[in-house]
Design a protein around this motif. Structure first.
Motif, mmCIF file in Angstrom:
data_model
loop_
_atom_site.group_PDB
_atom_site.id
_atom_site.type_symbol
_atom_site.label_atom_id
_atom_site.label_comp_id
_atom_site.label_asym_id
_atom_site.label_seq_id
_atom_site.Cartn_x
_atom_site.Cartn_y
_atom_site.Cartn_z
ATOM 1 N N ASN A 27 0.816 -1.133 0.039
ATOM 2 C CA ASN A 27 -0.243 -0.027 -0.114
ATOM 3 C C ASN A 27 0.945 1.169 0.069
ATOM 4 O OD1 ASN A 27 -1.870 2.101 0.400
ATOM 5 N ND2 ASN A 27 -3.266 0.555 1.690
ATOM 6 N N GLN A 32 0.316 -1.333 4.966
ATOM 7 C CA GLN A 32 -0.187 -2.504 4.596
ATOM 8 C C GLN A 32 0.393 -3.224 3.277
ATOM 9 O OE1 GLN A 32 -4.230 -1.162 3.642
ATOM 10 N NE2 GLN A 32 -5.111 -2.060 5.570
ATOM 11 N N ILE A 44 -4.934 -8.885 3.557
ATOM 12 C CA ILE A 44 -4.214 -7.590 3.699
ATOM 13 C C ILE A 44 -3.504 -7.684 5.019
ATOM 14 C CG2 ILE A 44 -4.576 -5.199 3.938
ATOM 15 C CD1 ILE A 44 -5.338 -5.958 1.293
ATOM 16 N N PHE A 68 -2.516 -2.053 -5.475
ATOM 17 C CA PHE A 68 -3.259 -1.019 -4.715
ATOM 18 C C PHE A 68 -3.438 0.416 -5.767
ATOM 19 C CE2 PHE A 68 -1.936 -3.314 -0.910
ATOM 20 C CZ PHE A 68 -3.190 -2.754 -0.167
ATOM 21 N N GLY A 72 -4.225 4.277 -2.083
ATOM 22 C CA GLY A 72 -4.311 3.377 -1.202
ATOM 23 C C GLY A 72 -5.929 3.041 -0.529
ATOM 24 N N VAL A 75 -8.007 -1.496 -3.266
ATOM 25 C CA VAL A 75 -6.882 -2.632 -4.074
ATOM 26 C C VAL A 75 -7.824 -3.391 -5.071
ATOM 27 C CG1 VAL A 75 -7.668 -4.219 -2.068
ATOM 28 C CG2 VAL A 75 -5.586 -4.544 -3.178
#
Length: 501
Positions: A27, A32, A44, A68, A72, A75
């Motif tokens: 991310n 993440q 995740i 992503f 962010g 996804v």
């Protein structure tokens, strides 16, 4: 060899998937890491120690790609079930799904502005989608075999794609035309991507090769064969100085692109490595493979001045041994075992930060094909579960809620205020709900199919009208050309008025 501060270090590993890891991505918010698997789930992973992980359920077949959005907040995942899903990477687990292709979807990629999505498929096409409107924009279809990967250039003006037809193609996103095709490949191509400046495009193949092309000169500038098996994935460092690659030979290789040589070999996985990815800042990279675990590495080799790192590295890996008495006349044969030019790193695969994180399941069961998913929490209390189930029924879908204990007075009050009931409607059985949901879902698919067919039919009608108009115009010109000589002949045969008198 002894490790130094510049060597990459295994920082953490994540366990939660039940089958091969096929794709990974960080991310942009640096908090993440996402991974997709053959087990049909998206995970995740929160990078903070002891943080919970989320398992998103919804796809009907193996997940093949994950990416992503630049913000962010979304996804995207692609799957062999021919669909693409857009997820919100939080505990709500909301997702939107659309049937993207007529065959397995192999990759998915956001443009730099996050407004478009590129997908590649076994139906031999690359398609571009609008993210805000969630609709189809265009199709790129000159590949003659399965398309394995498609990526936007950093400025969004180009798309690079590769596939089993042994070509890498460049597409102009404005004209939808293929503007270049690299065919100097002896096997199927597995992955393609641009460097951060957009001046070069790199590709990997089943023949264990890595090639980098300069788009300004259309020339092959670097060619590596450092693996002993298929190269399944690679990622270019944001500085454009390094490249990492994952291969079926169970290793991760790190290449120095400025000097054009291999500098590290990592042996953390116990099987083929299927995916590698740098973080947006380049300080971390992840790898995943058939051992069903994701390894997260600290880069380290980009911390110090680049020239200092290269100088120290060359001293550690110089293949030339000290002078040997046999090297001077009279020269006689002697055995010198070749020394490796890269540093071998064989870490013990252990989680250095925390035990396996608590996993929360989010999304629909694997046997569902709905267009929206509803959260299912593995450790929620009974009241919250009833709230989730009631919300799902209000939308017309079913949520699978596991049993649990605890208090949830606040959730019950919210249920009463919203008017949702945790009990199923009277006179409606579970079988009927399942049947109705299946019918609605099939209608959605038919609606999307009809819209695509209508678009293609309109294009065909326009082309047919243009063709008929052109034929009619040609017929009129031909008739006029024939009529001219006939009038001349008739005048000559009848003679002039003076002759007849």
């Amino acid at each position: 060899m002894a490790s130094v501060l510049e060597d990459p270090v295994l920082e953490r590993h994540f366990k939660g998937h039940k089958d091969t890891i096929t794709c990974t991505d960080f991310n942009p918010n640096k908090k993440q890491l996402a991974s997709g698997s053959v087990d049909k789930t998206l995970m995740i992973w929160n990078l903070a120690p002891k943080a919970r992980a989320f398992r998103f359920v919804g796809h009907q077949d193996a997940i093949t790609g994950v990416h992503f959005s630049p913000s962010g907040s979304l996804v995207a995942t692609s799957s062999k079930d021919r669909t693409v899903r857009l997820w919100t990477p939080n505990i709500k687990g909301e997702s939107k799904v659309f049937k993207a292709h007529t065959a397995a979807v192999r990759s998915v990629h956001f443009s730099r502005d996050g407004h478009r999505l590129a997908t590649a498929s076994d139906d031999k096409t690359v398609k571009v989608w609008s993210v805000p409107r969630q609709c189809f924009l265009s199709s790129l279809s000159q590949h003659t075999n399965w398309v394995r990967c498609a990526r936007f250039s950093p400025d969004g003006r180009l798309i690079a794609s590769c596939g089993d037809d042994r070509t890498v193609r460049l597409w102009d996103t404005s004209t939808k035309n293929c503007i270049n095709c690299f065919t100097d490949y002896g096997a199927a191509e597995t992955f393609v991507d641009f460097n951060s400046s957009g001046t070069c495009v790199a590709s990997s193949g089943v023949d264990s090769s890595l090639k980098i092309w300069d788009l300004r000169t259309n020339k092959l500038i670097q060619h590596y064969k450092v693996h002993s098996a298929s190269v399944n994935s690679f990622s270019i460092h944001p500085s454009d100085n390094f490249l990492i690659s994952g291969s079926s030979d169970s290793t991760v290789k790190i290449l120095d692109l400025l000097e054009g040589r291999l500098i590290y070999t990592l042996h953390g996985h116990k099987g083929p490595v299927m995916t590698v990815a740098f973080s947006r800042a380049g300080d971390l990279f992840a790898s995943g493979g058939t051992d069903a675990q994701v390894l997260m590495w600290r880069t380290n080799f980009d911390r110090r001045n680049y020239r200092d790192v290269l100088l120290q590295h060359s001293r550690r890996t110089t293949p030339d041994p000290p002078p040997h008495p046999g090297d001077f006349p009279p020269r006689v044969p002697h055995l010198h075992h070749p020394l490796p030019s890269d540093i071998q790193i064989c870490p013990s695969v252990a989680n250095t930060l925390a035990t396996d994180p608590q996993v929360i399941e989010v999304g629909q069961p694997a046997d569902s094909t709905t267009t929206h998913s509803t959260p299912t929490l593995a450790a929620a209390d009974t009241s919250a579960q009833r709230h989730v189930a009631a919300a799902a029924r209000a939308e017309g879908w079913r949520a699978a809620a596991p049993t649990g204990g605890g208090s949830g007075r606040r959730e019950e009050e919210e249920d009463e205020e919203s008017g949702w009931s945790a009990e199923p409607p009277e006179g409606r059985s579970a079988d009927l709900e399942l049947t109705l949901r299946h019918i609605v879902e099939q209608l959605d698919i038919l609606t999307q199919t009809v819209s695509v067919l209508e678009e293609r039919l309109t294009l065909t009608e326009d082309k047919l009208k243009e063709c008929l108009h052109h034929q009619a115009h040609m017929a009129r010109e031909l008739e006029q050309n024939r009529a001219g000589p006939r009038r001349t002949e008739s005048r000559d045969a009848s003679g002039s008025p003076d002759d007849s008198s």
